[in-house]
Design a protein around this motif. Structure first.
Motif, PDB file in Angstrom:
ATOM      1  N   HIS A  57     -37.657  12.194 -13.370  1.00 36.01           N
ATOM      2  CA  HIS A  57     -36.996  10.925 -13.097  1.00 36.01           C
ATOM      3  C   HIS A  57     -36.632  10.768 -11.623  1.00 36.01           C
ATOM      4  O   HIS A  57     -35.705  10.041 -11.265  1.00 36.01           O
ATOM      5  CB  HIS A  57     -35.764  10.767 -13.980  1.00 36.01           C
ATOM      6  CG  HIS A  57     -36.111  10.297 -15.359  1.00 36.01           C
ATOM      7  ND1 HIS A  57     -35.229  10.314 -16.409  1.00 36.01           N
ATOM      8  CD2 HIS A  57     -37.269   9.793 -15.868  1.00 36.01           C
ATOM      9  CE1 HIS A  57     -35.818   9.847 -17.505  1.00 36.01           C
ATOM     10  NE2 HIS A  57     -37.049   9.523 -17.191  1.00 36.01           N
ATOM     11  N   LYS A  62     -35.337  10.374  -4.893  1.00 41.62           N
ATOM     12  CA  LYS A  62     -34.047   9.711  -4.694  1.00 41.62           C
ATOM     13  C   LYS A  62     -33.249  10.371  -3.569  1.00 41.62           C
ATOM     14  O   LYS A  62     -32.591   9.689  -2.775  1.00 41.62           O
ATOM     15  CB  LYS A  62     -33.254   9.722  -5.994  1.00 41.62           C
ATOM     16  CG  LYS A  62     -33.852   8.853  -7.095  1.00 41.62           C
ATOM     17  CD  LYS A  62     -33.129   9.041  -8.413  1.00 41.62           C
ATOM     18  CE  LYS A  62     -33.777   8.237  -9.523  1.00 41.62           C
ATOM     19  NZ  LYS A  62     -33.130   8.488 -10.847  1.00 41.62           N
ATOM     20  N   SER A  84     -40.201   7.108 -15.839  1.00 38.27           N
ATOM     21  CA  SER A  84     -39.970   5.815 -15.187  1.00 38.27           C
ATOM     22  C   SER A  84     -38.619   5.848 -14.478  1.00 38.27           C
ATOM     23  O   SER A  84     -37.639   6.345 -15.042  1.00 38.27           O
ATOM     24  CB  SER A  84     -39.993   4.686 -16.215  1.00 38.27           C
ATOM     25  OG  SER A  84     -39.737   3.443 -15.595  1.00 38.27           O
ATOM     26  N   ASN A  86     -36.378   3.840 -10.811  1.00 41.93           N
ATOM     27  CA  ASN A  86     -36.407   2.892  -9.698  1.00 41.93           C
ATOM     28  C   ASN A  86     -35.475   3.371  -8.592  1.00 41.93           C
ATOM     29  O   ASN A  86     -34.553   4.157  -8.832  1.00 41.93           O
ATOM     30  CB  ASN A  86     -35.952   1.503 -10.159  1.00 41.93           C
ATOM     31  CG  ASN A  86     -36.909   0.878 -11.155  1.00 41.93           C
ATOM     32  OD1 ASN A  86     -38.056   0.594 -10.833  1.00 41.93           O
ATOM     33  ND2 ASN A  86     -36.435   0.686 -12.382  1.00 41.93           N
ATOM     34  N   LEU A  87     -35.718   2.872  -7.403  1.00 38.74           N
ATOM     35  CA  LEU A  87     -34.775   3.040  -6.301  1.00 38.74           C
ATOM     36  C   LEU A  87     -33.844   1.834  -6.291  1.00 38.74           C
ATOM     37  O   LEU A  87     -34.157   0.786  -6.875  1.00 38.74           O
ATOM     38  CB  LEU A  87     -35.526   3.137  -4.976  1.00 38.74           C
ATOM     39  CG  LEU A  87     -36.430   4.371  -4.809  1.00 38.74           C
ATOM     40  CD1 LEU A  87     -37.180   4.295  -3.485  1.00 38.74           C
ATOM     41  CD2 LEU A  87     -35.619   5.660  -4.890  1.00 38.74           C
ATOM     42  N   ALA A  89     -32.024  -1.595  -5.469  1.00 39.21           N
ATOM     43  CA  ALA A  89     -32.644  -2.849  -5.025  1.00 39.21           C
ATOM     44  C   ALA A  89     -32.588  -3.016  -3.517  1.00 39.21           C
ATOM     45  O   ALA A  89     -33.488  -3.614  -2.905  1.00 39.21           O
ATOM     46  CB  ALA A  89     -31.967  -4.026  -5.723  1.00 39.21           C
ATOM     47  N   LYS A  94     -40.545   1.596  -0.357  1.00 35.82           N
ATOM     48  CA  LYS A  94     -41.405   1.167  -1.453  1.00 35.82           C
ATOM     49  C   LYS A  94     -41.652   2.367  -2.367  1.00 35.82           C
ATOM     50  O   LYS A  94     -41.741   3.497  -1.897  1.00 35.82           O
ATOM     51  CB  LYS A  94     -42.725   0.610  -0.929  1.00 35.82           C
ATOM     52  CG  LYS A  94     -42.574  -0.690  -0.138  1.00 35.82           C
ATOM     53  CD  LYS A  94     -43.928  -1.214   0.322  1.00 35.82           C
ATOM     54  CE  LYS A  94     -43.772  -2.521   1.093  1.00 35.82           C
ATOM     55  NZ  LYS A  94     -45.085  -3.034   1.571  1.00 35.82           N
ATOM     56  N   LEU A  95     -41.779   2.105  -3.668  1.00 37.63           N
ATOM     57  CA  LEU A  95     -41.976   3.174  -4.643  1.00 37.63           C
ATOM     58  C   LEU A  95     -43.043   2.777  -5.643  1.00 37.63           C
ATOM     59  O   LEU A  95     -43.020   1.665  -6.181  1.00 37.63           O
ATOM     60  CB  LEU A  95     -40.658   3.462  -5.391  1.00 37.63           C
ATOM     61  CG  LEU A  95     -40.765   4.356  -6.635  1.00 37.63           C
ATOM     62  CD1 LEU A  95     -41.167   5.780  -6.239  1.00 37.63           C
ATOM     63  CD2 LEU A  95     -39.440   4.354  -7.407  1.00 37.63           C
ATOM     64  N   GLU A  96     -43.962   3.690  -5.904  1.00 38.43           N
ATOM     65  CA  GLU A  96     -44.931   3.530  -6.984  1.00 38.43           C
ATOM     66  C   GLU A  96     -44.841   4.757  -7.875  1.00 38.43           C
ATOM     67  O   GLU A  96     -45.093   5.877  -7.413  1.00 38.43           O
ATOM     68  CB  GLU A  96     -46.345   3.372  -6.446  1.00 38.43           C
ATOM     69  CG  GLU A  96     -47.372   3.128  -7.547  1.00 38.43           C
ATOM     70  CD  GLU A  96     -48.767   2.846  -7.024  1.00 38.43           C
ATOM     71  OE1 GLU A  96     -49.722   2.857  -7.839  1.00 38.43           O
ATOM     72  OE2 GLU A  96     -48.919   2.615  -5.805  1.00 38.43           O
TER      73      GLU A  96
END
Length: 293
Positions: A57, A62, A84, A86-87, A89, A94-96
Motif C-alpha cells: 500500500h 508515501k 491500491s 493514493n497520494l 490530493a 504523479k503516481l501510477e
C-alpha cells in the motif's frame, strides 16, 4: 499470491514489526525521508522517476513523496498482489499504481528503484536483470530489507510454530467440531482454556498472531446469534498467514544474497550497507543504497 491479496485487502498499511512502536517507525521513516533523500542529487527543474517494487500500500512511495515536496516526481508503484493507494490530493507528484503486475512487464527508464520489505520476495535473478535494464546510468537503488536475525524474522518463526501447534492440537480439533455444530458456553470455555495453555507454552506468540482475539470475537457472534462458530473461515485466514510467515523467513535470506550480489557487481557503487537497530528489539532490517555506474 492469494495470501498477500488477503493481507492487503484486510486494510494493512505496511509490514512493519511492532507497528505501534514509534521508535521503530521513526528509524524506518528516517531511512527513507533523510538517508535516501539526502543521497539524491536531482538536477534543478528535473522530474525524478521512481519505481517502488512490491509496493504493497505504498509505504516507501508515501515516505519519499512526503520528503520530496520541493522535487515533483513521477512514482510508479508495482506489485504482483492486488493493491491500491493514493497520494494526498495536494501532492506535487504523479503516481501510477501497477497492481497485479510482474516486474518484467515494466520497461520505463527510472532514476531511482526502491523497495520496503518487498523485492526480496521476488525471484532474485529476474529482479536484478530487470532493474539493470530500467535503471539509468547514475541512477540509484534504495532498499529496506528483511534480515534473518531481525525482530520480524524471529517473530515470524515463533508465530509460525505457535500457529502450527493450534492447527495440530487434537483436543481443540474435537472441540471445534462441537462448536461448529452449535454454541454452548461450557464447550467454548473449554476451548478458550486449552487455547490459553497453548499460548502460554508458546510464550505468548499465539496471542501475537491475533488468533485468540479472532476466536473470541467469533465465539461471541455465535453466542449472540445462537449458531455454530465458523472455524473453517478462521483456519483459512491463518493458513494464509502461516504461508506469509514462511515466505518472510525465506525472503530474509534472499535479501542477504541480494545485498552480496550488488556489493560484488562492478556496475554498482555501494553508498550504504547497514543494519537498522532498535535499543529494545535489536535488528529491525538491513538497508542498502547503491549507484549504477
Amino acid at each position: 499470491m492469494d495470501s498477500w491479496n488477503s493481507y492487503w485487502q484486510q486494510g494493512n498499511e505496511d509490514c512493519l514489526p511492532v507497528s505501534n512502536d514509534r521508535g521503530i517507525q521513526k528509524k524506518i521513516e528516517t531511512f527513507w525521508q533523510d538517508t535516501v533523500v539526502n543521497s539524491l542529487k536531482p538536477k534543478k527543474g528535473s522530474v525524478l522517476t521512481i519505481l517502488d517494487i512490491a509496493c504493497g500500500h505504498g509505504y516507501a512511495t508515501k515516505q519519499l513523496a512526503e520528503a520530496l515536496q520541493q522535487e515533483p516526481s513521477m512514482f510508479y508503484a508495482l506489485d504482483l498482489a492486488r493493491v491500491s493507494f493514493n497520494l494526498p490530493a495536494a501532492s506535487p507528484h504523479k503516481l501510477e499504481v501497477l497492481s497485479e503486475t510482474p516486474l518484467q512487464a515494466f520497461n520505463q527508464e527510472v532514476d531511482l528503484v526502491v523497495s520496503n520489505f518487498g523485492i526480496e520476495y521476488l525471484p532474485l535473478d529476474v529482479s536484478l536483470n530487470q532493474i539493470d535494464e530500467i535503471l539509468i546510468s547514475g541512477g540509484k537503488l534504495a532498499f529496506n530489507l528483511h534480515h534473518p536475525d531481525s525482530l520480524i524474522s524471529k517473530n515470524s518463526g515463533n508465530e509460525q510454530s505457535a500457529l502450527l501447534s493450534w492447527f495440530n492440537d487434537e483436543q481443540l480439533t474435537e472441540l471445534e467440531v462441537r462448536l461448529t455444530d452449535s454454541f454452548t458456553m461450557r464447550v467454548a470455555q473449554s476451548y478458550l482454556l486449552r487455547l490459553q495453555q497453548l499460548n502460554n507454552a508458546a510464550q505468548g506468540f499465539l496471542a501475537n498472531s491475533g488468533l485468540p482475539d479472532t476466536i473470541v470475537q467469533s465465539l461471541g457472534v455465535a453466542q449472540r446469534q445462537n449458531k455454530g462458530t465458523q472455524f473453517e473461515r478462521i483456519k483459512m485466514i491463518y493458513r494464509d498467514y502461516v504461508v506469509r510467515l514462511e515466505e518472510q523467513k525465506r525472503a530474509a535470506f534472499v535479501a542477504q544474497e541480494l545485498a552480496l550480489r550488488l556489493e560484488q557487481n562492478s556496475d554498482y557503487a555501494i553508498q550504504l550497507a547497514a543494519l537498522l537497530h532498535h535499543n529494545e528489539y535489536g535488528i529491525i532490517s538491513q538497508t542498502l543504497i547503491a549507484t549504477k555506474k
